[in-house]
Motif scaffolding. Structure first.
Motif, PDB file in Angstrom:
ATOM      1  N   LEU A  60       2.625  -3.323  10.010  1.00  0.00           N
ATOM      2  CA  LEU A  60       1.746  -3.001  11.137  1.00  0.00           C
ATOM      3  C   LEU A  60       1.120  -1.623  10.952  1.00  0.00           C
ATOM      4  O   LEU A  60      -0.049  -1.406  11.308  1.00  0.00           O
ATOM      5  CB  LEU A  60       2.542  -3.047  12.440  1.00  0.00           C
ATOM      6  N   GLU A  61       1.879  -0.699  10.385  1.00  0.00           N
ATOM      7  CA  GLU A  61       1.350   0.639  10.108  1.00  0.00           C
ATOM      8  C   GLU A  61       0.170   0.555   9.151  1.00  0.00           C
ATOM      9  O   GLU A  61      -0.870   1.200   9.357  1.00  0.00           O
ATOM     10  CB  GLU A  61       2.463   1.508   9.523  1.00  0.00           C
ATOM     11  N   HIS A  62       0.288  -0.239   8.096  1.00  0.00           N
ATOM     12  CA  HIS A  62      -0.796  -0.409   7.139  1.00  0.00           C
ATOM     13  C   HIS A  62      -1.961  -1.163   7.760  1.00  0.00           C
ATOM     14  O   HIS A  62      -3.132  -0.830   7.545  1.00  0.00           O
ATOM     15  CB  HIS A  62      -0.280  -1.160   5.913  1.00  0.00           C
ATOM     16  N   GLN A  63      -1.651  -2.172   8.562  1.00  0.00           N
ATOM     17  CA  GLN A  63      -2.681  -2.993   9.173  1.00  0.00           C
ATOM     18  C   GLN A  63      -3.518  -2.209  10.174  1.00  0.00           C
ATOM     19  O   GLN A  63      -4.735  -2.403  10.279  1.00  0.00           O
ATOM     20  CB  GLN A  63      -2.015  -4.179   9.881  1.00  0.00           C
ATOM     21  N   LEU A  64      -2.878  -1.296  10.912  1.00  0.00           N
ATOM     22  CA  LEU A  64      -3.576  -0.507  11.930  1.00  0.00           C
ATOM     23  C   LEU A  64      -4.099   0.814  11.389  1.00  0.00           C
ATOM     24  O   LEU A  64      -4.881   1.488  12.078  1.00  0.00           O
ATOM     25  CB  LEU A  64      -2.629  -0.216  13.095  1.00  0.00           C
ATOM     26  N   SER A  65      -3.647   1.217  10.192  1.00  0.00           N
ATOM     27  CA  SER A  65      -4.000   2.522   9.620  1.00  0.00           C
ATOM     28  C   SER A  65      -3.602   3.655  10.566  1.00  0.00           C
ATOM     29  O   SER A  65      -4.359   4.600  10.805  1.00  0.00           O
ATOM     30  CB  SER A  65      -5.500   2.594   9.307  1.00  0.00           C
ATOM     31  N   GLU A  66      -2.414   3.515  11.143  1.00  0.00           N
ATOM     32  CA  GLU A  66      -1.878   4.504  12.071  1.00  0.00           C
ATOM     33  C   GLU A  66      -0.515   4.965  11.571  1.00  0.00           C
ATOM     34  O   GLU A  66       0.193   4.215  10.897  1.00  0.00           O
ATOM     35  CB  GLU A  66      -1.728   3.914  13.475  1.00  0.00           C
ATOM     36  N   PRO A  67      -0.127   6.211  11.881  1.00  0.00           N
ATOM     37  CA  PRO A  67       1.193   6.698  11.447  1.00  0.00           C
ATOM     38  C   PRO A  67       2.313   5.957  12.156  1.00  0.00           C
ATOM     39  O   PRO A  67       2.135   5.368  13.230  1.00  0.00           O
ATOM     40  CB  PRO A  67       1.171   8.183  11.829  1.00  0.00           C
ATOM     41  N   ILE A  68       3.494   6.020  11.563  1.00  0.00           N
ATOM     42  CA  ILE A  68       4.626   5.243  12.042  1.00  0.00           C
ATOM     43  C   ILE A  68       5.060   5.659  13.438  1.00  0.00           C
ATOM     44  O   ILE A  68       5.537   4.837  14.229  1.00  0.00           O
ATOM     45  CB  ILE A  68       5.812   5.369  11.051  1.00  0.00           C
ATOM     46  N   ASP A  69       4.899   6.955  13.787  1.00  0.00           N
ATOM     47  CA  ASP A  69       5.339   7.388  15.106  1.00  0.00           C
ATOM     48  C   ASP A  69       4.507   6.755  16.212  1.00  0.00           C
ATOM     49  O   ASP A  69       5.008   6.449  17.300  1.00  0.00           O
ATOM     50  CB  ASP A  69       5.301   8.914  15.213  1.00  0.00           C
ATOM     51  N   PRO A 179       9.778 -12.143   3.438  1.00  0.00           N
ATOM     52  CA  PRO A 179       8.983 -12.468   2.242  1.00  0.00           C
ATOM     53  C   PRO A 179       7.507 -12.110   2.359  1.00  0.00           C
ATOM     54  O   PRO A 179       6.808 -12.035   1.346  1.00  0.00           O
ATOM     55  CB  PRO A 179       9.156 -13.988   2.096  1.00  0.00           C
ATOM     56  N   PHE A 180       7.039 -11.877   3.572  1.00  0.00           N
ATOM     57  CA  PHE A 180       5.618 -11.638   3.775  1.00  0.00           C
ATOM     58  C   PHE A 180       5.307 -10.186   4.104  1.00  0.00           C
ATOM     59  O   PHE A 180       4.149  -9.847   4.350  1.00  0.00           O
ATOM     60  CB  PHE A 180       5.102 -12.522   4.922  1.00  0.00           C
ATOM     61  N   LEU A 181       6.318  -9.333   4.113  1.00  0.00           N
ATOM     62  CA  LEU A 181       6.098  -7.949   4.467  1.00  0.00           C
ATOM     63  C   LEU A 181       5.431  -7.198   3.323  1.00  0.00           C
ATOM     64  O   LEU A 181       5.614  -7.505   2.146  1.00  0.00           O
ATOM     65  CB  LEU A 181       7.417  -7.266   4.831  1.00  0.00           C
ATOM     66  N   LEU A 182       4.680  -6.192   3.693  1.00  0.00           N
ATOM     67  CA  LEU A 182       3.976  -5.363   2.720  1.00  0.00           C
ATOM     68  C   LEU A 182       4.966  -4.486   1.977  1.00  0.00           C
ATOM     69  O   LEU A 182       5.842  -3.872   2.584  1.00  0.00           O
ATOM     70  CB  LEU A 182       2.932  -4.484   3.436  1.00  0.00           C
ATOM     71  N   ASP A 183       4.823  -4.437   0.654  1.00  0.00           N
ATOM     72  CA  ASP A 183       5.638  -3.540  -0.161  1.00  0.00           C
ATOM     73  C   ASP A 183       4.947  -2.188  -0.190  1.00  0.00           C
ATOM     74  O   ASP A 183       3.974  -1.984  -0.911  1.00  0.00           O
ATOM     75  CB  ASP A 183       5.794  -4.095  -1.576  1.00  0.00           C
ATOM     76  N   THR A 184       5.462  -1.261   0.613  1.00  0.00           N
ATOM     77  CA  THR A 184       4.809   0.046   0.729  1.00  0.00           C
ATOM     78  C   THR A 184       4.985   0.901  -0.510  1.00  0.00           C
ATOM     79  O   THR A 184       4.342   1.936  -0.645  1.00  0.00           O
ATOM     80  CB  THR A 184       5.383   0.803   1.936  1.00  0.00           C
TER      81      THR A 184
END
Length: 511
Positions: A60-69, A179-184
């Motif tokens: 979700l962080e990558h999808q929204l381009s927002e920081p984790i906090d 299995p579908f999560l983004l590999d950060t």
């Protein structure tokens, strides 16, 4: 004499009419079991929704381009929505068909999951999370209320079953989504292309532009970018969460359709109205008459006292589970035992694994033991091993493993057993059930925060001391509840049998 469902005798005279009554009663038993099974399925979906957000945060962080906090605010908004949902559902579950409410809640959960998978704006995601929590509260409040009031003194195994379904859903949900999560750890290909990709994917001649090439090389940003490359093309792709979240949505919709089918079978009618009479110790009745002034008697005081203590019990139980389950990893790593990250992960998994497994085993125990006996056993195990952990948790590793397993097992059946116990001594309305759910939700949000604040100022053993303190408060609360109920209670539902609803009305029988 109590009889099993398959041995129910006719309630009326002999002959053909008696056979018709027996047939109708048998159908009613089956209907209630079907409804309880659907509630268990809805609790499985509820569990998947609770556990799916945590592993999805990096994606979700990558999808929204927002920081984790900022993305982590999803937990807060979901909690706020859950509290509001519990408050609202407590007022309407006795007025509207619960099949309609369950079906609508499951549909809302399905659409919320799907919306979260495709959401690319933080504000919209937070709104979706609040709506998601709102719908989950309806399932939680309604499931406990309907199960206790439908099965009455026989509710123990069924309460354990629906909560076991919740635990299974929470356990398998991370496995479904992982299995579908983004590999950060892998570099993103959204804005840069390597030479091989450029030469094979584009026929046009590419040129290299090195503005301030030294700086770009230092930042590892120097790449071959075709002139006709569309930087927005990557945003047009389906998000990586659409498949697991979509699968959960399909499941929720299927359960919702099952509830709606029961509603249509009833002709869209509401279920029979809940009994609004409370018996006192002298078999006197207080009739609740549409908001008019009610005579305050011993039973009303008993109801308020036991319900208040039950809310405190739920607060302590859920809070203790959140404290130990949330901080045992940190304790294992930072205590004098110096667990590795992998060992601490296994320790956490053992706690929740024993919690879920023993909830399943509690279904069998609840058929043999009363809710009172189960609560005494659970609280005894928690108290004894909490003391052992306070003494040896930071010095003897095997005892930490054993204590973790026992605390997980002892915590597993406490909440459904407490609700079943309360259903024997007082009449649990939907509002009363909502009050318990709200107090538990507040504990789940507040006590872990308080624990984190304490650990920031003191050593890690403070977590074990706080865990023991909450368990002692929980034991004291239950002892007080039992004394009040046994000395002053009328045991309102002790002689009530399961209530089976039909289209014509309400049929009560023992089995």
């Amino acid at each position: 004499m109590k009889r099993k469902a398959d041995e129910i005798e006719p309630l009326s005279g002999g002959g053909q009419h008696a056979k018709c009554d027996l047939h109708q009663e048998t159908l009613s038993v089956r209907r209630l079991r079907v409804e309880t099974f659907l509630i268990a399925l809805s609790f499985f979906g509820f569990g998947t929704c609770i556990a799916v957000i945590g592993p999805s945060l990096p994606s979700l962080e990558h999808q929204l381009s927002e920081p984790i906090d900022k993305v982590s605010l999803a937990f807060t908004l979901r909690g706020i929505g859950y509290l509001l949902g519990a408050l609202v559902s407590g007022h309407i579950f006795e007025k509207i068909s619960y099949n309609l409410l369950f079906g609508t809640a499951m549909l809302c959960m399905a659409f919320a999951a799907l919306a979260a998978a495709f959401c690319r704006n933080l504000i919209i995601l937070l709104v979706v999370m609040a709506a998601w929590g709102f719908a989950m509260a309806f399932v939680d409040t309604g499931g406990n209320f309907v199960c206790v009031n439908s099965w009455k003194t026989k509710s123990g195994p069924y309460m354990q079953a629906i909560h076991f379904a919740f635990g299974v859903g929470a356990t398998v949900s991370p496995l479904i989504v992982s299995p579908f999560l983004l590999d950060t750890n892998e570099p993103s290909n959204s804005t840069t292309l390597n030479v091989t990709t450029s030469m094979t994917s584009f026929d046009t001649t590419t040129e290299l532009y090195f503005d301030d090439c030294e700086t770009r090389l230092d930042e590892k940003n120097c790449s071959i970018i075709p002139e006709n490359y569309d930087f927005h093309k990557d945003n047009m792709k389906l998000p990586n969460l659409w498949l697991p979240y979509g699968s959960l949505s399909i499941y929720h919709i299927s359960v919702a359709l099952a509830f709606f089918s029961l509603l249509l079978k009833d002709g869209g009618k509401c279920t029979p109205k809940q009994n609004k009479q409370i018996k006192d110790s002298n078999d006197q009745k207080i009739h609740v008459n549409h908001g008019k002034t009610k005579t305050i008697t011993r039973d009303v005081i008993l109801f308020v006292t036991v319900l208040s203590l039950l809310c405190l019990f739920g607060f302590c139980h859920v809070g203790q589970t959140a404290i130990f389950g949330g901080y045992i990893f940190t304790f294992a790593v930072e205590s004098d035992l110096n667990f590795s990250v992998q060992e601490a992960s296994y320790l956490t998994a053992v706690y929740w694994g024993s919690f879920t497994a023993f909830r399943g085993f509690s279904i069998i125990l609840a058929k043999k033991l009363s809710s009172k006996v189960m609560l005494i056993s659970d609280l005894s195990g928690l108290f004894i091993f909490a003391i052992i952990l306070v003494i040896f948790a930071d010095s003897i590793k095997p005892l930490l493993w054993i204590g973790t397993v026992v605390l997980g097992m002892a915590s597993a059946s406490m909440f459904p057993s407490a609700m079943s116990w309360a259903g024997v001594h007082i009449t649990l309305s939907s509002r009363a059930t909502a009050a318990v759910i709200v107090s538990s939700a507040v504990a789940q949000m507040a006590l872990p925060w308080i624990t984190g604040f304490i650990l920031a100022s003191y050593q890690m053993m403070a977590m074990m001391y706080l865990n023991l303190a909450v368990i002692i408060l929980n034991v004291t609360t239950f002892v007080t509840m039992e004394i009040v109920a046994s000395r002053f209670g009328s045991r309102a539902n002790e002689n009530q049998c399961p209530t089976y609803s039909t289209n014509e009305g309400e049929c009560e029988m023992e089995f």
